[in-house]
Design an enzyme around this catalytic site. Structure first.
Site, PDB file in Angstrom:
ATOM      1  N   GLY A  22       4.811   1.230  -0.172  1.00 19.78           N
ATOM      2  CA  GLY A  22       5.516   0.955  -1.218  1.00 19.78           C
ATOM      3  C   GLY A  22       5.399  -0.801  -1.556  1.00 19.78           C
ATOM      4  O   GLY A  22       4.349  -1.268  -1.547  1.00 19.78           O
TER       5      GLY A  22
ATOM      6  N   GLY B 261       0.861  -1.078  -0.044  1.00 21.79           N
ATOM      7  CA  GLY B 261       0.128  -0.031   0.094  1.00 21.79           C
ATOM      8  C   GLY B 261       0.876   1.431   0.228  1.00 21.79           C
ATOM      9  O   GLY B 261       1.877   1.376  -0.868  1.00 21.79           O
ATOM     10  N   ALA B 262       0.373   2.132   0.797  1.00 18.98           N
ATOM     11  CA  ALA B 262       1.088   3.458   0.856  1.00 18.98           C
ATOM     12  C   ALA B 262       2.873   3.455   1.103  1.00 18.98           C
ATOM     13  O   ALA B 262       3.587   4.241   1.269  1.00 18.98           O
ATOM     14  CB  ALA B 262       0.714   4.489   2.045  1.00 18.98           C
TER      15      ALA B 262
ATOM     16  N   GLY C  10      -3.050  -3.156  -6.809  1.00 17.31           N
ATOM     17  CA  GLY C  10      -2.136  -4.306  -6.861  1.00 17.31           C
ATOM     18  C   GLY C  10      -2.024  -5.062  -8.321  1.00 17.31           C
ATOM     19  O   GLY C  10      -0.838  -5.212  -8.595  1.00 17.31           O
ATOM     20  N   ASP C  11      -3.048  -5.041  -8.916  1.00 16.25           N
ATOM     21  CA  ASP C  11      -2.859  -5.638 -10.570  1.00 16.25           C
ATOM     22  C   ASP C  11      -2.017  -4.700 -11.234  1.00 16.25           C
ATOM     23  O   ASP C  11      -1.081  -5.186 -11.993  1.00 16.25           O
ATOM     24  CB  ASP C  11      -4.098  -5.464 -11.130  1.00 16.25           C
TER      25      ASP C  11
END
Length: 325
Positions: free
Chosen positions: A237, A234-235, A263-264
């Site tokens: 990295g 996520g935020a 995520g994709d």
């Protein structure tokens, strides 16, 4: 060519709210969009935007609305005919980017459809550089299906990436000795589940700037037979671990709008860099640049190359000095 396999495709409907979601209340949406989806379809969409030769393989009837949507998106695709309709998933996004998803189970695949999909995947592997197996499995496919496909592809010339969760991921991990993908892409919670750790602990450590617990957990998965583990955080990295080293990439600051497809997009970025000949740290840089760009876009929109800011992503070789790689 990169072939993405989406056994449980979807029409992804994203509803944006102007205020935080209130359970039990009536709220009005500011926008609502629908896109052809499912994790593999999203990877193919992002790669197509980048000019990478990609084909999305999925089960769907010729008359299903997802076919019309795919034609409109410009993505090259192949459908394995099935009787049931493609599911609709709903994502609700709040002004701060918080996303709530409600995913339908998908149409049941009977024995004939399951066999046809398996044959189509193995046939598509001939001539592919990568086979990307992504997403949940619909009713009718056993939890071991990804593991069975990965094992069958060990003699193929293509590389294999898998992005799944829960029981299909557990079943794959149980067979890493004979069904070892070239890349798996868990998030922190999924990685924790593979090694009996706490997903919250991994996430909190990464958010606090300590990637060591994530690296240690990914290292355990490598020891069990996985070749490369790309962990999206996520935020915070992402972390990349393989048998040659480990790296952390931190994203640029963004204003999050929707996490759908982030995520994709990260996996698409990794693959785009890999087929371009980039070494592991630069693959990770591209992955994080793509994931960040996707999170800054509304709904289920996916980033085009012009929206990718590679220079703003910092990559660190995970040594004591943690100097930029």
């Amino acid at each position: 060519m990169i072939v993405t396999v989406t056994p449980n495709p979807s029409i992804d409907r994203t509803v944006a709210l102007a205020a935080p979601l209130t359970r039990g209340a009536v709220q009005r949406a500011t926008t609502a969009t629908s896109e052809p989806g499912g994790k593999g379809v999203n990877v193919a969409r992002a790669l197509t935007l980048a000019g990478v030769d990609a084909v999305a393989l999925l089960p769907a009837a010729d008359t299903d609305p997802i076919v019309t949507a795919l034609h409109r998106s410009g993505v090259t695709f192949r459908c394995v005919p099935v009787a049931g309709p493609v599911r609709t998933n709903v994502a609700i996004t709040e002004p701060d980017g918080t996303t709530t998803k409600v995913n339908e189970p998908g149409a049941t695949l009977d024995d004939a459809a399951r066999d046809a999909l398996t044959r189509a995947v193995l046939t598509a592997a001939d001539g592919a550089a990568w086979m990307v197996l992504s997403g949940s499995l619909p009713p009718g496919l056993p939890d071991e299906w990804y593991a069975e496909i990965a094992a069958a592809l060990t003699t193929a010339r293509c590389k294999v990436a898998v992005d799944t969760s829960e029981r299909p991921l557990d079943a794959l991990a149980a067979r890493f000795g004979t069904a070892s993908p070239d890349v798996i892409k868990p998030n922190a919670e999924e990685l924790a589940g593979l090694v009996g750790a706490s997903g919250e602990h991994l996430e909190n450590a990464a958010a606090a700037g300590d990637p060591d617990p994530v690296v240690a957990a990914a290292g355990q998965v490598i020891e069990r037979g996985a070749r490369t583990v790309l962990v999206t955080l996520g935020a915070a990295g992402a972390v990349l671990v393989d048998r040659t080293g480990s790296w952390l990439a931190t994203p640029p600051p963004i204003t999050p709008r929707s996490t759908v497809g982030a995520g994709d997009s990260s996996l698409a970025g990794y693959l785009r860099a890999e087929v371009g000949g980039a070494p592991p740290p630069q693959r990770l840089r591209m992955a994080v640049a793509y994931g960040s760009a996707a999170a800054a876009l509304p709904g289920s929109a996916l980033p085009a190359p012009a929206q990718i800011d590679l220079d703003a992503v910092r990559v660190y070789a995970l040594t004591r000095s943690q100097t930029p790689a």
